[in-house]
Design a protein around this motif. Structure first.
Motif, PDB file in Angstrom:
ATOM      1  N   HIS A  64       0.806  -1.221   0.000  1.00  0.00           N
ATOM      2  CA  HIS A  64       0.000   0.000   0.000  1.00  0.00           C
ATOM      3  C   HIS A  64       0.845   1.280   0.000  1.00  0.00           C
ATOM      4  CE1 HIS A  64      -3.615  -2.360   0.450  1.00  0.00           C
ATOM      5  NE2 HIS A  64      -2.949  -3.095   1.320  1.00  0.00           N
ATOM      6  N   THR A  65       2.103   1.158  -0.378  1.00  0.00           N
ATOM      7  CA  THR A  65       3.009   2.305  -0.409  1.00  0.00           C
ATOM      8  C   THR A  65       2.487   3.429  -1.288  1.00  0.00           C
ATOM      9  OG1 THR A  65       4.942   0.951   0.066  1.00  0.00           O
ATOM     10  CG2 THR A  65       5.355   3.026  -1.080  1.00  0.00           C
ATOM     11  N   PHE A  66       1.837   3.079  -2.388  1.00  0.00           N
ATOM     12  CA  PHE A  66       1.434   4.086  -3.378  1.00  0.00           C
ATOM     13  C   PHE A  66      -0.058   4.417  -3.335  1.00  0.00           C
ATOM     14  CE2 PHE A  66       5.166   1.863  -5.020  1.00  0.00           C
ATOM     15  CZ  PHE A  66       6.024   2.934  -5.219  1.00  0.00           C
ATOM     16  N   ASP A  67      -0.760   4.020  -2.283  1.00  0.00           N
ATOM     17  CA  ASP A  67      -2.216   4.232  -2.241  1.00  0.00           C
ATOM     18  C   ASP A  67      -2.617   5.694  -2.454  1.00  0.00           C
ATOM     19  OD1 ASP A  67      -2.577   1.542  -1.897  1.00  0.00           O
ATOM     20  OD2 ASP A  67      -3.343   1.668   0.155  1.00  0.00           O
ATOM     21  N   ASP A  68      -1.974   6.619  -1.753  1.00  0.00           N
ATOM     22  CA  ASP A  68      -2.326   8.035  -1.902  1.00  0.00           C
ATOM     23  C   ASP A  68      -2.000   8.533  -3.313  1.00  0.00           C
ATOM     24  OD1 ASP A  68      -3.211   8.131   0.707  1.00  0.00           O
ATOM     25  OD2 ASP A  68      -1.336   8.969   1.495  1.00  0.00           O
ATOM     26  N   ALA A  69      -0.867   8.107  -3.826  1.00  0.00           N
ATOM     27  CA  ALA A  69      -0.472   8.518  -5.179  1.00  0.00           C
ATOM     28  C   ALA A  69      -1.426   7.918  -6.212  1.00  0.00           C
ATOM     29  CB  ALA A  69       0.962   8.076  -5.466  1.00  0.00           C
ATOM     30  N   GLN A  70      -1.806   6.669  -6.015  1.00  0.00           N
ATOM     31  CA  GLN A  70      -2.725   6.017  -6.948  1.00  0.00           C
ATOM     32  C   GLN A  70      -4.080   6.728  -6.949  1.00  0.00           C
ATOM     33  OE1 GLN A  70      -3.990   2.008  -6.041  1.00  0.00           O
ATOM     34  NE2 GLN A  70      -4.322   1.527  -8.202  1.00  0.00           N
ATOM     35  N   LEU A  71      -4.545   7.099  -5.775  1.00  0.00           N
ATOM     36  CA  LEU A  71      -5.817   7.822  -5.682  1.00  0.00           C
ATOM     37  C   LEU A  71      -5.720   9.181  -6.380  1.00  0.00           C
ATOM     38  CD1 LEU A  71      -8.708   8.137  -4.634  1.00  0.00           C
ATOM     39  CD2 LEU A  71      -7.734   9.013  -2.497  1.00  0.00           C
ATOM     40  N   GLN A  72      -4.604   9.853  -6.210  1.00  0.00           N
ATOM     41  CA  GLN A  72      -4.439  11.158  -6.857  1.00  0.00           C
ATOM     42  C   GLN A  72      -4.439  11.017  -8.382  1.00  0.00           C
ATOM     43  OE1 GLN A  72      -0.811  13.508  -6.100  1.00  0.00           O
ATOM     44  NE2 GLN A  72      -2.207  15.223  -5.760  1.00  0.00           N
ATOM     45  N   ILE A  73      -3.799   9.994  -8.909  1.00  0.00           N
ATOM     46  CA  ILE A  73      -3.761   9.791 -10.356  1.00  0.00           C
ATOM     47  C   ILE A  73      -5.132   9.337 -10.861  1.00  0.00           C
ATOM     48  CG2 ILE A  73      -2.749   8.374 -12.191  1.00  0.00           C
ATOM     49  CD1 ILE A  73      -0.987  10.735 -11.082  1.00  0.00           C
ATOM     50  N   TYR A  74      -5.807   8.501 -10.099  1.00  0.00           N
ATOM     51  CA  TYR A  74      -7.160   8.071 -10.454  1.00  0.00           C
ATOM     52  C   TYR A  74      -8.085   9.293 -10.552  1.00  0.00           C
ATOM     53  CZ  TYR A  74     -11.472   5.265 -10.250  1.00  0.00           C
ATOM     54  OH  TYR A  74     -12.683   4.677 -10.524  1.00  0.00           O
ATOM     55  N   THR A  75      -7.988  10.168  -9.564  1.00  0.00           N
ATOM     56  CA  THR A  75      -8.802  11.385  -9.544  1.00  0.00           C
ATOM     57  C   THR A  75      -8.448  12.292 -10.725  1.00  0.00           C
ATOM     58  OG1 THR A  75      -8.939  11.242  -7.141  1.00  0.00           O
ATOM     59  CG2 THR A  75      -9.466  13.373  -8.126  1.00  0.00           C
ATOM     60  N   LEU A  76      -7.173  12.395 -11.032  1.00  0.00           N
ATOM     61  CA  LEU A  76      -6.732  13.198 -12.172  1.00  0.00           C
ATOM     62  C   LEU A  76      -7.329  12.655 -13.473  1.00  0.00           C
ATOM     63  CD1 LEU A  76      -4.774  15.408 -13.359  1.00  0.00           C
ATOM     64  CD2 LEU A  76      -3.114  13.555 -13.577  1.00  0.00           C
ATOM     65  N   MET A  77      -7.256  11.335 -13.669  1.00  0.00           N
ATOM     66  CA  MET A  77      -7.824  10.741 -14.882  1.00  0.00           C
ATOM     67  C   MET A  77      -9.332  10.964 -14.921  1.00  0.00           C
ATOM     68  SD  MET A  77      -5.735   7.171 -15.562  1.00  0.00           S
ATOM     69  CE  MET A  77      -6.189   6.371 -14.018  1.00  0.00           C
ATOM     70  N   HIS A  78      -9.987  10.806 -13.768  1.00  0.00           N
ATOM     71  CA  HIS A  78     -11.430  10.964 -13.692  1.00  0.00           C
ATOM     72  C   HIS A  78     -11.863  12.385 -14.042  1.00  0.00           C
ATOM     73  CE1 HIS A  78     -15.276  10.732 -10.977  1.00  0.00           C
ATOM     74  NE2 HIS A  78     -15.574  10.776 -12.245  1.00  0.00           N
ATOM     75  N   ARG A  79     -11.210  13.355 -13.463  1.00  0.00           N
ATOM     76  CA  ARG A  79     -11.616  14.748 -13.663  1.00  0.00           C
ATOM     77  C   ARG A  79     -11.117  15.350 -14.966  1.00  0.00           C
ATOM     78  NH1 ARG A  79     -10.504  17.006  -7.577  1.00  0.00           N
ATOM     79  NH2 ARG A  79     -12.275  15.954  -6.613  1.00  0.00           N
ATOM     80  N   ASP A  80      -9.965  14.897 -15.427  1.00  0.00           N
ATOM     81  CA  ASP A  80      -9.321  15.538 -16.574  1.00  0.00           C
ATOM     82  C   ASP A  80      -9.534  14.763 -17.879  1.00  0.00           C
ATOM     83  OD1 ASP A  80      -7.648  17.553 -17.717  1.00  0.00           O
ATOM     84  OD2 ASP A  80      -5.988  16.126 -17.689  1.00  0.00           O
ATOM     85  N   SER A  81      -9.110  13.528 -17.921  1.00  0.00           N
ATOM     86  CA  SER A  81      -9.116  12.757 -19.174  1.00  0.00           C
ATOM     87  C   SER A  81     -10.465  12.115 -19.479  1.00  0.00           C
ATOM     88  CB  SER A  81      -8.044  11.664 -19.116  1.00  0.00           C
ATOM     89  OG  SER A  81      -6.789  12.233 -18.878  1.00  0.00           O
ATOM     90  N   TYR A  82     -11.161  11.640 -18.470  1.00  0.00           N
ATOM     91  CA  TYR A  82     -12.423  10.917 -18.673  1.00  0.00           C
ATOM     92  C   TYR A  82     -13.471  11.747 -19.426  1.00  0.00           C
ATOM     93  CZ  TYR A  82     -16.780   8.487 -17.325  1.00  0.00           C
ATOM     94  OH  TYR A  82     -18.011   7.871 -17.308  1.00  0.00           O
ATOM     95  N   PRO A  83     -13.715  13.016 -19.068  1.00  0.00           N
ATOM     96  CA  PRO A  83     -14.700  13.793 -19.839  1.00  0.00           C
ATOM     97  C   PRO A  83     -14.299  13.938 -21.315  1.00  0.00           C
ATOM     98  CG  PRO A  83     -14.233  14.886 -17.754  1.00  0.00           C
ATOM     99  CD  PRO A  83     -13.244  13.773 -17.897  1.00  0.00           C
ATOM    100  N   ARG A  84     -13.014  14.111 -21.575  1.00  0.00           N
ATOM    101  CA  ARG A  84     -12.564  14.209 -22.975  1.00  0.00           C
ATOM    102  C   ARG A  84     -12.716  12.871 -23.688  1.00  0.00           C
ATOM    103  NH1 ARG A  84      -8.515  17.203 -20.592  1.00  0.00           N
ATOM    104  NH2 ARG A  84      -6.940  15.608 -20.925  1.00  0.00           N
ATOM    105  N   PHE A  85     -12.486  11.781 -22.957  1.00  0.00           N
ATOM    106  CA  PHE A  85     -12.665  10.448 -23.546  1.00  0.00           C
ATOM    107  C   PHE A  85     -14.103  10.261 -24.001  1.00  0.00           C
ATOM    108  CE2 PHE A  85     -14.143   6.079 -22.622  1.00  0.00           C
ATOM    109  CZ  PHE A  85     -13.475   5.402 -23.645  1.00  0.00           C
ATOM    110  N   LEU A  86     -15.070  10.667 -23.170  1.00  0.00           N
ATOM    111  CA  LEU A  86     -16.478  10.468 -23.503  1.00  0.00           C
ATOM    112  C   LEU A  86     -16.903  11.246 -24.748  1.00  0.00           C
ATOM    113  CD1 LEU A  86     -18.136  10.479 -19.965  1.00  0.00           C
ATOM    114  CD2 LEU A  86     -17.564   8.503 -21.408  1.00  0.00           C
TER     115      LEU A  86
END
Length: 195
Positions: free
Chosen positions: A153-175
């Motif tokens: 679980h070393t990268f849990d916070d980093a993984q969440l931050q990248i997940y959130t970035l993809m969700h907010r930034d890339s996902y709307p453009r993907f749709l």
């Protein structure tokens, strides 16, 4: 010659090969970094490996990806299509990092966890990596501390931050991307021909 007549000592010379962030010299460190960057860039242009789980998604599955980012990320075909989209935006490393973290969480052997954590850090967190993901300083500092004794679980916070970035930034453009719209149209034409 007296001590007053002696020339002032020369300032210590900075060795540009140690921490050369400006990339202005042609030292071996910079050459290695440029080679790694080129290799990373070339690998982005190679096609994704196909897999059975990533076979053509059903029209219902494709439509469900617009309902939530979670549905997209829980679908192997969805992750594959989204990763292909991220590749066109030059941000595929976000998905690769997220997948590497998921793989790390599934690992039970501590020796393997140590090695995988080191590789993830070198590939995606290190400021020297050509595939560095965008993390804020608080998260990066937390990862640095956790790397002293890596866990699954070393990268849990980093993984969440990248997940959130993809969700907010890339996902709307993907749709709204041509790739996703084409999948939707293909699903509609398949449904219409079956009716």
């Amino acid at each position: 010659m007296s001590s007053r007549d002696a020339a002032p000592p020369a300032p210590p010379r900075r060795n540009p090969c140690c921490l050369c962030w400006c990339c202005c010299c042609s030292c071996s460190w910079n050459e290695e970094r440029r080679r790694a960057w080129r290799a990373s860039r070339e690998s982005r242009l190679q096609p994704l490996p196909s897999c059975e789980a990533c076979a053509t998604p059903s029209p219902e599955e494709v439509r469900s990806w617009a309902q939530s980012f979670d549905k997209l990320m829980h679908s192997p075909a969805g992750r594959s299509v989204f990763r292909e989209f991220l590749r066109t935006e030059y941000s595929e490393e976000n998905m690769l990092f997220w997948l590497a973290c998921e793989e790390l969480k599934a690992e039970a052997n501590q020796h393997v966890v140590d090695e995988k954590a080191r590789l993830i850090y070198e590939d995606y967190v290190s400021i020297l990596s050509p595939k560095e993901v965008s993390l804020d300083s608080r998260v990066r500092e937390g990862v640095n501390k956790k790397m002293q004794e890596p866990s699954a679980h070393t990268f849990d916070d980093a993984q969440l931050q990248i997940y959130t970035l993809m969700h907010r930034d890339s996902y709307p453009r993907f749709l709204s991307s041509p790739a996703y719209r084409a999948l939707l149209l293909r699903g509609r034409s398949t449904s219409a021909s079956e009716a």
